[in-house]
Write a protein that holds these residues in place. Structure first.
Motif, short mmCIF file in Angstrom:
data_model
loop_
_atom_site.label_atom_id
_atom_site.label_comp_id
_atom_site.label_asym_id
_atom_site.label_seq_id
_atom_site.Cartn_x
_atom_site.Cartn_y
_atom_site.Cartn_z
N ILE A 71 28.11 -1.27 36.04
CA ILE A 71 28.96 -1.25 37.16
C ILE A 71 30.13 -2.31 37.23
O ILE A 71 29.73 -3.38 36.42
CB ILE A 71 28.24 -1.26 38.62
N GLY A 72 31.15 -1.97 37.62
CA GLY A 72 32.30 -3.07 37.37
C GLY A 72 33.58 -2.73 38.22
O GLY A 72 33.53 -1.86 39.31
N ALA A 73 34.78 -3.06 37.61
CA ALA A 73 35.93 -2.84 38.47
C ALA A 73 37.00 -2.57 37.43
O ALA A 73 37.07 -2.80 36.44
CB ALA A 73 36.40 -4.14 39.20
N TYR A 74 38.09 -2.07 37.89
CA TYR A 74 39.34 -1.68 37.05
C TYR A 74 40.67 -1.86 37.83
O TYR A 74 40.81 -1.66 39.12
CB TYR A 74 39.14 -0.21 36.44
N ILE A 75 41.58 -1.90 37.13
CA ILE A 75 42.95 -1.85 37.46
C ILE A 75 43.87 -1.18 36.47
O ILE A 75 43.75 -1.71 35.33
CB ILE A 75 43.48 -2.98 38.08
N ALA A 76 44.74 -0.55 36.81
CA ALA A 76 45.52 0.42 35.74
C ALA A 76 47.09 0.48 36.40
O ALA A 76 47.22 0.45 37.63
CB ALA A 76 44.99 1.62 35.31
N TYR A 77 47.92 0.73 35.56
CA TYR A 77 49.36 1.35 36.23
C TYR A 77 50.07 2.22 35.01
O TYR A 77 49.71 2.08 34.08
CB TYR A 77 50.12 -0.06 36.35
N HIS A 78 50.82 2.81 35.70
CA HIS A 78 51.79 3.85 35.02
C HIS A 78 52.86 4.28 35.39
O HIS A 78 53.08 4.49 36.74
CB HIS A 78 51.02 4.93 34.42
N THR A 79 54.11 4.64 34.71
CA THR A 79 55.14 4.97 35.31
C THR A 79 55.67 6.26 34.24
O THR A 79 55.64 6.28 33.21
CB THR A 79 56.41 4.08 35.28
N ASN A 80 56.21 7.27 35.12
CA ASN A 80 56.75 8.61 34.53
C ASN A 80 58.16 8.73 35.17
O ASN A 80 58.28 8.30 36.31
CB ASN A 80 55.61 9.71 34.95
N ASN A 81 58.85 9.20 34.15
CA ASN A 81 60.45 9.31 34.61
C ASN A 81 60.62 10.85 34.14
O ASN A 81 60.16 11.38 33.47
CB ASN A 81 61.31 8.19 33.96
N LYS A 82 61.85 11.14 34.92
CA LYS A 82 62.44 12.42 34.49
C LYS A 82 64.27 12.40 35.03
O LYS A 82 64.42 11.86 36.02
CB LYS A 82 62.05 13.59 35.23
N TYR A 83 65.04 12.58 33.99
CA TYR A 83 66.28 12.62 34.45
C TYR A 83 66.63 14.16 34.83
O TYR A 83 66.34 15.18 34.38
CB TYR A 83 67.07 12.29 33.08
N ILE A 84 67.57 13.91 36.11
CA ILE A 84 68.03 15.17 36.84
C ILE A 84 69.56 15.23 36.53
O ILE A 84 70.27 14.29 37.10
CB ILE A 84 67.58 15.21 38.11
N ASP A 85 69.96 16.30 36.01
CA ASP A 85 71.72 16.34 35.81
C ASP A 85 72.23 16.57 37.18
O ASP A 85 71.55 16.90 38.30
CB ASP A 85 71.96 17.85 35.03
N ARG A 86 73.42 16.34 37.34
CA ARG A 86 74.28 16.23 38.43
C ARG A 86 74.19 17.89 39.11
O ARG A 86 74.31 18.70 38.66
CB ARG A 86 75.85 16.00 38.18
N GLN A 87 73.76 17.42 40.45
CA GLN A 87 73.61 18.66 41.49
C GLN A 87 74.00 18.40 42.68
O GLN A 87 74.05 17.24 43.08
CB GLN A 87 72.24 19.11 41.42
#
Length: 209
Positions: A71-87
């Motif tokens: 048994i234990g503990a955890y921590i994580a992180y993540h970033t996802n991106n996406k470019y959107i054209d002019r609209q």
């Protein structure tokens, strides 16, 4: 995000400073384990920021209460991106916004885990883990010098399968490989975009000791 990266480097350095002097031999503290991983993540089920990326890390540790069960503990992180054209976005019946955007979806899950390893000796140590806890998420839209965002909290659950590889049988330093799925209940809306839940599929590569 620079702050998160700096925190990650300090955590890795601190882990080595604590572990290197005391955890040389497997027989000394064989009931504990630690993983430090880089992770690659692909969002599922949303089109807001659906580009897979490697902007993330995972930190976890545990104690074997039985030879195969920890048994234990955890921590994580993540970033996802996406470019959107002019609209042009229709914000209401009397207002609209014309711009290009950079979408960003940041996630920070953390909590407790239960791990089962299938063997306790040898070079290869396959395992399965279930993680549960909270998930902080920020849904952001960057427009030139402006950022519109929404912070939310949710419940997260993450099953994982993997293997730790220890080249030397006398030492607990090795390579860690894993595949995981993570789901969180966060709901958020920015401008005309809305996300109900967070589903992610990915893999991790790191060190185990």
């Amino acid at each position: 995000m620079k702050t998160i990266k700096h925190i990650s480097l300090w955590v890795v350095a601190a882990a080595f400073m604590v572990v290197v002097p005391t955890r040389g031999n497997a027989q000394t503290v064989s009931k504990t384990y630690f993983n430090v991983d880089w992770q690659f993540n692909a969002p599922m089920g949303n089109s807001y920021a659906d580009k897979a990326s490697g902007w993330g890390m995972n930190f976890e540790g545990g104690y074997y209460v039985m030879p195969h069960m920890a048994i234990g503990a955890y921590i994580a992180y993540h970033t996802n991106n996406k470019y959107i054209d002019r609209q042009t976005l229709a914000l209401s019946s009397s207002s609209a916004l014309t711009t290009d955007q950079q979408h960003s979806l940041f996630q920070l899950p953390f909590g407790l885990l239960a791990k089962y390893r299938f063997t306790t000796s040898g070079m290869f140590e396959p395992y399965m883990t279930v993680k549960m806890g909270a998930n902080y998420s920020r849904m952001s839209s960057y427009m030139q010098a402006w950022e519109l965002y929404r912070d939310t909290w949710g419940f997260a659950v993450s099953p994982e399968i993997g293997i730790s590889i220890f080249p030397s049988p006398n030492y607990r330093y090795g390579l860690h490989l894993a595949m995981y799925y993570n789901y969180a209940t966060n709901k958020s809306k920015v401008l005309t975009y809305e996300i109900d839940g967070r589903s992610n599929l990915g893999f991790r590569v790191g060190i185990s000791f």
